[in-house]
Design an enzyme around this catalytic site. Structure first.
Site, PDB file in Angstrom:
ATOM      1  N   ASN A 131     -68.967   5.906  38.645  1.00 47.47           N
ATOM      2  CA  ASN A 131     -68.310   6.674  37.735  1.00 47.47           C
ATOM      3  C   ASN A 131     -68.991   7.368  36.664  1.00 47.47           C
ATOM      4  OD1 ASN A 131     -65.576   7.531  37.447  1.00 47.47           O
ATOM      5  ND2 ASN A 131     -64.771   5.607  37.272  1.00 47.47           N
ATOM      6  N   ARG A 176     -87.281  48.909  28.420  1.00 48.69           N
ATOM      7  CA  ARG A 176     -86.747  48.782  26.864  1.00 48.69           C
ATOM      8  C   ARG A 176     -86.086  47.638  26.563  1.00 48.69           C
ATOM      9  NH1 ARG A 176     -83.227  53.137  24.857  1.00 48.69           N
ATOM     10  NH2 ARG A 176     -83.682  53.879  26.827  1.00 48.69           N
ATOM     11  N   TYR A 233     -56.874  -2.288  34.763  1.00 46.58           N
ATOM     12  CA  TYR A 233     -57.693  -1.285  35.737  1.00 46.58           C
ATOM     13  C   TYR A 233     -59.079  -1.253  35.984  1.00 46.58           C
ATOM     14  CZ  TYR A 233     -59.174   2.914  38.001  1.00 46.58           C
ATOM     15  OH  TYR A 233     -59.743   3.897  38.684  1.00 46.58           O
ATOM     16  N   HIS A 288     -67.341   4.622  49.474  1.00 51.35           N
ATOM     17  CA  HIS A 288     -67.637   5.663  48.549  1.00 51.35           C
ATOM     18  C   HIS A 288     -68.964   6.375  48.873  1.00 51.35           C
ATOM     19  CE1 HIS A 288     -64.014   4.412  46.513  1.00 51.35           C
ATOM     20  NE2 HIS A 288     -64.162   5.589  45.501  1.00 51.35           N
ATOM     21  N   GLY A 315     -58.171   4.413  41.590  1.00 48.46           N
ATOM     22  CA  GLY A 315     -57.728   5.718  41.981  1.00 48.46           C
ATOM     23  C   GLY A 315     -56.231   5.587  42.320  1.00 48.46           C
TER      24      GLY A 315
END
Length: 512
Positions: A197, A285, A54, A84, A61
């Site tokens: 990535n 306060r 891969y 992309h 994907g």
């Protein structure tokens, strides 16, 4: 010029800020170059094998099941970057893009991504040349990392798309690279994926937000002290022994800062003068409790940022034993959560500051100050609408506090079916931080005017130092109504530039 040396580890938040905002030059260490070469050797060996791996010899994907033949792999890498780089909307700020690029370079140099040394060196050359890719607001779901923003940066490495030159002019990236003698990169196996990535955009924005908030939280302690003083409040609630019995570190630091600013004031402690009070209102306060909780939130966010800086975020990764393994480390949840958490803290700090401003302007609650701090109330409106502007900003902060990380939207044919939305969390936090500076500026403007209207009582030396500094910066004091926007803008610049802190520290010593 300052130089940041990138090794296989050890990058700090200060390094990121130096590159993103300070224009520091970058050098790759010999250790990093050796780690890059070693990891690349592993990728080359896997690329030569017939078994699909891969990211090396497959699609990506939902298309990861396709084995890609060697002659198509360079095209695959080009294609993933081009496809992309699909961002839309306004351009992202230059400092964000520089942080994004530098953090991706940091991970590349870890030796866990498998890119060649020439790719890393070209990334450094781009930053050193002041070439900034055009990155757009929308396109990242925060998983797998900041894909579209990183893709626009990788496109520039390839000599494609548009980029901003050191002169601020946007031009074709190829022209800019040629002018600076930088050869475009021809991506090989794994390299396109490795450049896309990561959580680098959201991490860079987190680091810059933390730097800005460090200044703003100190400034808020000062303006809270000025408001307390202007309202003739008591500083007894800031005593260290009271905060020691509820030992949240941020609370103790904020109380100590306020107490240091108020030291020597003649205005504090007038609870029984004319209109007796048992206690000050919560917005006065409880200022250290609210600001302190935000400081502790920042401490947690800083820890997450440090862990992320020490991480190598990619998929797949090259492990020290030579294995190349898929993983889910690109998921932005750890960063997204703290980005959202900070937006909540920012909204609350802005909210309590606005309540103090409103109290300064209300004659029924300001203990003797004129309505709206006006010169001639009725003829003059004073700061009435300055508080409207501040309230509008607070309302916007509340909307920005709605967490992005609680959302998720599936993508990539349901392969990426749960995403972090960390980029969106980071983008809205940047807006929130900007608005917080404006809110603090309005409180500063009101509180300094109110103190000057307390005739016959001498403010604390630190308070007077702030008043003198802000007047010298062009922010005018009490008087008839005038065009108010320029005064507020000048106060905003004063706060944003850290000048509130710079004015008081010569008197108080370093604030916590």
């Amino acid at each position: 010029m300052h130089t940041v040396v990138v090794g296989t580890s050890g990058t700090t938040a200060a390094d990121v800020l130096a590159v993103a905002r300070g224009g520091a030059r970058i050098e790759l260490s010999g250790e990093a170059v050796a780690a890059l070469a070693k990891a690349r050797g592993i990728i080359d060996a896997l690329a030569a094998e017939p078994t699909p791996v891969y990211g090396v010899s497959t699609g990506f994907g939902a298309l990861a099941s396709r084995h890609i033949s060697p002659e198509l792999r360079a095209q695959l890498q080009r294609n993933i970057v081009r496809s992309h780089a699909a961002g839309m909307g306004p351009r992202v700020e230059r400092e964000v893009v520089r942080a994004l690029m530098f953090l991706r370079l940091k991970t590349v140099c870890s030796g866990h991504t498998g890119v060649r040394p020439v790719v890393a060196q070209t990334m450094a050359d781009l930053l050193n040349a002041g070439i900034t890719p055009v990155v757009h607001e929308y396109g990242s779901l925060g998983c797998s990392g900041d894909l579209a923003p990183l893709s626009h940066c990788a496109l520039t490495l390839m000599g494609e798309g548009d980029a901003e030159g050191p002169d601020g002019v946007v031009r074709p990236a190829g022209e800019l690279l040629a002018e600076h003698g930088i050869a475009p990169v021809e991506l090989r196996e794994k390299e396109g994926l490795a450049l896309l990535n990561g959580t680098d955009g959201m991490l860079g924005m987190l680091i810059m937000a933390l730097a800005d908030l460090d200044t703003l939280y100190k400034s808020a302690d000062v303006t809270a002290a000025l408001s307390l003083e202007a309202l003739l409040g008591t500083d007894k609630v800031l005593a260290p022994e009271l905060h020691a019995i509820r030992p949240h570190p941020g609370q103790g630091a904020s109380a100590a800062n306020m107490l240091a600013v108020l030291r020597g004031s003649e205005l504090t402690g007038h609870h029984q003068d004319g209109a007796p009070r048992v206690q000050d209102a919560y917005s006065v306060r409880c200022a250290p409790q609210v600001a302190g909780a935000g400081r502790d939130t920042m401490a947690h966010a800083r820890l997450v940022a440090e862990r992320e800086l020490a991480s190598s975020v990619d998929n797949p990764v090259v492990l020290p034993d030579g294995r190349v393994e898929s993983n889910g480390n690109f998921h932005g949840a750890p960063v997204a959560y703290v980005l959202d958490f900070l937006a909540i803290a920012v909204a609350d700090l802005g909210s309590i500051a606005e309540r103090r401003t409103d109290r300064l302007l209300d004659k029924n609650r300001s203990h003797g100050l004129p309505p709206f701090l006006a010169d001639d109330a009725g003829v003059d409106s004073g700061l009435m609408i300055a508080q409207y502007t501040q309230a509008a900003l607070v309302s916007e902060l509340k909307r920005l506090a709605v967490p992005a990380s609680a959302d998720s939207i599936p993508s990539s044919a349901m392969q990426e079916d749960h995403v972090s939305m960390g980029w969106s969390a980071a983008r809205k936090l940047r807006t929130a931080v900007d608005n917080l500076a404006r809110i603090i500026a309005v409180e500063l403007y009101a509180a300094t005017r109110a103190i000057e209207l307390r005739e016959g009582l001498t403010p604390a030396p630190a308070s007077q130092a702030v008043i003198d500094a802000v007047r010298a910066a062009g922010v005018e004091g009490p008087g008839p109504d005038r065009f108010l926007a320029p005064d507020l803008a000048a106060a905003d610049v004063f706060v944003r530039g850290g000048q509130v802190v710079a004015a008081v520290e010569p008197v108080t010593g370093p604030l916590q």
